[in-house]
Design a protein around this motif. Structure first.
Motif, PDB file in Angstrom:
ATOM      1  N   ALA A  59       0.837  -1.203   0.000  1.00 25.55           N
ATOM      2  CA  ALA A  59       0.000   0.000   0.000  1.00 25.55           C
ATOM      3  C   ALA A  59       0.873   1.255   0.000  1.00 25.55           C
ATOM      4  O   ALA A  59       0.599   2.214  -0.729  1.00 25.55           O
ATOM      5  N   ALA A  60       1.929   1.259   0.801  1.00 24.49           N
ATOM      6  CA  ALA A  60       2.821   2.414   0.867  1.00 24.49           C
ATOM      7  C   ALA A  60       3.564   2.613  -0.448  1.00 24.49           C
ATOM      8  O   ALA A  60       3.851   3.745  -0.847  1.00 24.49           O
ATOM      9  N   GLU A  61       3.873   1.530  -1.147  1.00 27.64           N
ATOM     10  CA  GLU A  61       4.592   1.628  -2.414  1.00 27.64           C
ATOM     11  C   GLU A  61       3.742   2.252  -3.522  1.00 27.64           C
ATOM     12  O   GLU A  61       4.269   2.695  -4.539  1.00 27.64           O
ATOM     13  N   ARG A  62       2.455   2.315  -3.338  1.00 31.08           N
ATOM     14  CA  ARG A  62       1.574   2.963  -4.312  1.00 31.08           C
ATOM     15  C   ARG A  62       1.454   4.463  -4.062  1.00 31.08           C
ATOM     16  O   ARG A  62       0.928   5.184  -4.912  1.00 31.08           O
ATOM     17  N   ARG A  63       1.950   4.943  -2.927  1.00 30.37           N
ATOM     18  CA  ARG A  63       1.846   6.365  -2.595  1.00 30.37           C
ATOM     19  C   ARG A  63       2.815   7.191  -3.433  1.00 30.37           C
ATOM     20  O   ARG A  63       3.919   6.756  -3.747  1.00 30.37           O
ATOM     21  N   ALA A  64       2.405   8.403  -3.771  1.00 28.87           N
ATOM     22  CA  ALA A  64       3.236   9.299  -4.582  1.00 28.87           C
ATOM     23  C   ALA A  64       4.565   9.594  -3.893  1.00 28.87           C
ATOM     24  O   ALA A  64       5.603   9.685  -4.555  1.00 28.87           O
ATOM     25  N   GLU A  65       4.549   9.739  -2.583  1.00 28.45           N
ATOM     26  CA  GLU A  65       5.782  10.047  -1.847  1.00 28.45           C
ATOM     27  C   GLU A  65       6.827   8.945  -2.053  1.00 28.45           C
ATOM     28  O   GLU A  65       8.003   9.232  -2.259  1.00 28.45           O
ATOM     29  N   LEU A  67       6.935   6.779  -4.618  1.00 28.59           N
ATOM     30  CA  LEU A  67       7.297   6.718  -6.034  1.00 28.59           C
ATOM     31  C   LEU A  67       8.284   7.807  -6.434  1.00 28.59           C
ATOM     32  O   LEU A  67       9.128   7.594  -7.297  1.00 28.59           O
ATOM     33  N   THR A  68       8.225   8.974  -5.805  1.00 28.29           N
ATOM     34  CA  THR A  68       9.132  10.058  -6.166  1.00 28.29           C
ATOM     35  C   THR A  68      10.449  10.015  -5.398  1.00 28.29           C
ATOM     36  O   THR A  68      11.452  10.532  -5.876  1.00 28.29           O
ATOM     37  N   GLU A  69      10.480   9.385  -4.221  1.00 30.42           N
ATOM     38  CA  GLU A  69      11.674   9.429  -3.382  1.00 30.42           C
ATOM     39  C   GLU A  69      12.421   8.106  -3.248  1.00 30.42           C
ATOM     40  O   GLU A  69      13.468   8.058  -2.611  1.00 30.42           O
ATOM     41  N   ARG A  70      11.918   7.053  -3.847  1.00 31.96           N
ATOM     42  CA  ARG A  70      12.573   5.754  -3.666  1.00 31.96           C
ATOM     43  C   ARG A  70      13.945   5.731  -4.331  1.00 31.96           C
ATOM     44  O   ARG A  70      14.217   6.460  -5.282  1.00 31.96           O
ATOM     45  N   ALA A  71      14.765   4.841  -3.827  1.00 38.15           N
ATOM     46  CA  ALA A  71      16.087   4.615  -4.413  1.00 38.15           C
ATOM     47  C   ALA A  71      15.920   3.672  -5.597  1.00 38.15           C
ATOM     48  O   ALA A  71      14.924   2.959  -5.696  1.00 38.15           O
ATOM     49  N   PRO A  72      16.903   3.628  -6.506  1.00 38.22           N
ATOM     50  CA  PRO A  72      16.815   2.656  -7.604  1.00 38.22           C
ATOM     51  C   PRO A  72      16.722   1.236  -7.050  1.00 38.22           C
ATOM     52  O   PRO A  72      17.379   0.897  -6.075  1.00 38.22           O
ATOM     53  N   ARG A  73      15.887   0.420  -7.642  1.00 34.11           N
ATOM     54  CA  ARG A  73      15.678  -0.952  -7.182  1.00 34.11           C
ATOM     55  C   ARG A  73      16.915  -1.796  -7.435  1.00 34.11           C
ATOM     56  O   ARG A  73      17.530  -1.725  -8.495  1.00 34.11           O
TER      57      ARG A  73
END
Length: 81
Positions: A59-65, A67-73
């Motif tokens: 659920a958290a991974e669907r949040r805009a925050e 998606l914009t701040e994650r590190a490269p997978r």
């Protein structure tokens, strides 16, 4: 998503989160404290594993925050490039 199964629920560890692009500050802001602490099956003397319920993580991974701040997978060893 690979992870741990305990008490009938699926969990992902903090290390698993990092592989999915989570950073420490993102975990703190979006997930908060872990849902469960567990003994590391590979090193019982190690600090407890911090486990987060898969449902909350997804659920958290669907949040805009996220998606914009994650590190490269980071790819796992079994995944093709």
């Amino acid at each position: 998503m690979t992870g741990f199964m305990e008490d009938g629920r699926r969990y992902v560890s903090a290390a698993g989160l990092r592989m999915r692009g989570w950073t420490g500050p993102l975990v703190f802001r979006l997930l908060g404290p872990p849902d469960r602490l567990s003994v590391d099956p590979r090193a019982r003397a190690a600090p407890p594993l911090r486990l987060y319920r898969v449902e909350r993580v997804e659920a958290a991974e669907r949040r805009a925050e996220f998606l914009t701040e994650r590190a490269p997978r980071v790819r796992g060893p079994e995944e093709p490039p």
